[in-house]
Design an enzyme around this catalytic site. Structure first.
Site, PDB file in Angstrom:
ATOM      1  N   GLN A 121       0.826  -1.215   0.000  1.00  0.00           N
ATOM      2  CA  GLN A 121       0.000   0.000   0.000  1.00  0.00           C
ATOM      3  C   GLN A 121       0.857   1.261   0.000  1.00  0.00           C
ATOM      4  O   GLN A 121       0.495   2.276  -0.591  1.00  0.00           O
ATOM      5  CB  GLN A 121      -0.905  -0.002   1.238  1.00  0.00           C
ATOM      6  N   LYS A 136      -2.658  -0.665   6.624  1.00  0.00           N
ATOM      7  CA  LYS A 136      -3.624  -1.736   6.340  1.00  0.00           C
ATOM      8  C   LYS A 136      -4.110  -2.302   7.668  1.00  0.00           C
ATOM      9  O   LYS A 136      -3.423  -2.183   8.685  1.00  0.00           O
ATOM     10  CB  LYS A 136      -2.980  -2.848   5.517  1.00  0.00           C
ATOM     11  N   ASP A 176     -12.109  -3.535   2.404  1.00  0.00           N
ATOM     12  CA  ASP A 176     -11.303  -4.498   1.654  1.00  0.00           C
ATOM     13  C   ASP A 176     -12.147  -5.769   1.620  1.00  0.00           C
ATOM     14  O   ASP A 176     -13.374  -5.702   1.809  1.00  0.00           O
ATOM     15  CB  ASP A 176      -9.941  -4.708   2.339  1.00  0.00           C
TER      16      ASP A 176
END
Length: 456
Positions: A121, A136, A176
């Site tokens: 990321q 994350k 997600d």
């Protein structure tokens, strides 16, 4: 020439040493090791040309999260039984902006997967050109088969702990796998209750009635197709009249299918964790959307409404279907060396990674050796986080942009990511290798910001 050779050897040695340190510090975390190796191997020419990155210990600092939080998530199920899950948040790098990255609810979630996703990321967010760092989060909670009330109780408990570490200028989570609009809504409500005021910019992927952005739902899937279309256009091709296979049938897959069909492609297969469907006439997207987004059913139900289609249990064989374009949009390492060779032997022209790290390192080598156009995840699926950052911008300005405005900005961002990846690959003698290009383009921005800010 000899000097350049020496600099390359020094860079290779540095990369090898830091990678060994990562493995030693993070034992048995295979997904994290894989993500780090894929990036590090690409960076040798940059480090050779710019030894300042070695002097400043950039790789050691990038590979070590600024913060890794692990916490207990207790909740009560519908039978009154206390359940306990584990929650995570990794805050990897804040050199160019607040931490930004999704939350995943899936039984496979562990420290290795969260760290691999957060590491990726960091570079993905840098590639967007927007001011966001890498993070994350997630939990090993499985939302499948749970009632709305159970999911609400779990997400409220999860947010009760997570709220201590996030904020609009600190860390901005999103959804997600396993975390959609429902889960984001419950989390936002709990955060608002704990903080006692309305901070729209603390989460992205919100509902449109409380600060969400038009186009966010479609962003990752649409962005995947926009990126692959750029790859194809560079060799005089397009999606029009091409056969496409898309793995998965979640948010990314659905909107990748939608955009590919809008561009004239015939998508013939999609999947879920139980198996895949093959529809030679072309996937009926309305059916898939209803089954997965409204009714929460398995993809196998597709064939009851479209009896000419075939359903096959087990999702890995989806890559045996001949196609021009493959869009893996399901999960990590779904395309291995065998699947990659199958795709190549069946004439695949382009592969675009809609999921995070869906191809093994060996599979990527197969694609490159056979001159298949290959778009790596950190570039291809950056559309989701790009529109999340646009959502943050709208929240900051107390404005809402139209779908067309957001979609136009998304297309421009994906074009810029493609161009910067192509140019970086060319500059460092790896023309056409978008893995190298994306890694280098993402790395340089973060590394330069880190050096500017000193050792902190």
């Amino acid at each position: 020439m000899e000097h350049q050779h020496t600099e390359t050897e020094i860079a290779k040695s540095y990369v090898a040493d830091v990678y060994e340190l990562v493995k030693k510090r993070n034992p048995n975390e295979n997904e994290f090791h894989q993500a780090v190796k894929e990036v590090f191997d690409s960076l040798v020419p940059v480090l050779a040309k710019n030894p300042k990155y070695i002097r400043h210990g950039i790789l050691e600092r990038m590979a070590e999260p600024e913060r890794l939080i692990s916490f207990q998530v207790p909740w009560i199920d519908d039978h009154g039984t206390i359940q306990v899950n584990r929650g995570f948040r990794v805050q990897f790098n804040s050199a160019i902006g607040p931490y930004k990255g999704g939350i995943r609810f899936h039984p496979s979630v562990n420290a290795s997967i969260i760290k691999f996703l957060g590491f990726e990321q960091m570079f993905k967010n840098s590639l967007t050109g927007l001011p966001i760092g890498g993070g994350k989060g997630g939990s090993d909670f499985d939302p499948k088969g749970k009632s709305d009330q159970e999911i609400m109780r779990f997400t409220q408990s999860f947010m009760s702990e997570l709220s201590k570490y996030i904020g609009p200028d600190v860390d901005v989570p999103a959804g997600d796998i396993g975390v959609g609009a429902r889960e984001i809504g419950y989390m936002f409500g709990q955060y608002k209750k704990i903080r006692g005021h309305f901070e729209a910019g603390v989460l992205t992927g919100k509902g449109l009635t409380y600060g969400g952005s038009l186009g966010r739902t479609e962003a990752t899937g649409y962005g995947t197709v926009y990126f692959v279309e750029e790859m194809l256009q560079d060799i005089g091709l397009s999606f029009a009249d091409r056969t496409v296979v898309v793995s998965g049938s979640g948010n990314v897959s659905i909107y990748a299918i939608e955009k590919a069909q809008q561009l004239g492609a015939k998508v013939v297969a999609c999947s879920d964790s139980s198996g895949y469907v093959f529809d030679e006439q072309g996937i009926d997207l309305a059916t898939v959307k209803r089954l997965k987004e409204v009714e929460g059913k398995r993809i196998s139900e597709y064939v009851t409404e479209h009896p000419h289609a075939q359903y096959y249990p087990g999702c890995s064989n989806i890559w045996s279907i001949p196609c021009d374009i493959a869009l893996p949009c399901a999960t990590q390492n779904e395309i291995d060396e065998i699947a990659a060779n199958l795709l190549v032997s069946n004439g695949v022209l382009a592969v675009g990674e809609g999921a995070n790290m869906p191809s093994t390192l060996q599979a990527i080598d197969v694609f490159h050796e056979n001159k298949v156009l290959f778009g790596p995840a950190k570039a291809v699926n950056a559309g989701g986080v790009a529109v999340s950052a646009l959502e943050m911008a709208q929240n900051s300005m107390r404005l809402s942009w139209s779908f067309e405005e957001v979609d136009t900005k998304l297309q421009e961002i994906m074009k810029n990511i493609y161009r910067s990846s192509v140019e970086a690959a060319r500059e460092f003698n790896a023309p056409g290798n978008l893995v190298v290009g994306a890694n280098i383009a993402g790395f340089k921005k973060v590394a330069d910001a880190m050096i500017s800010q000193g050792v902190i």
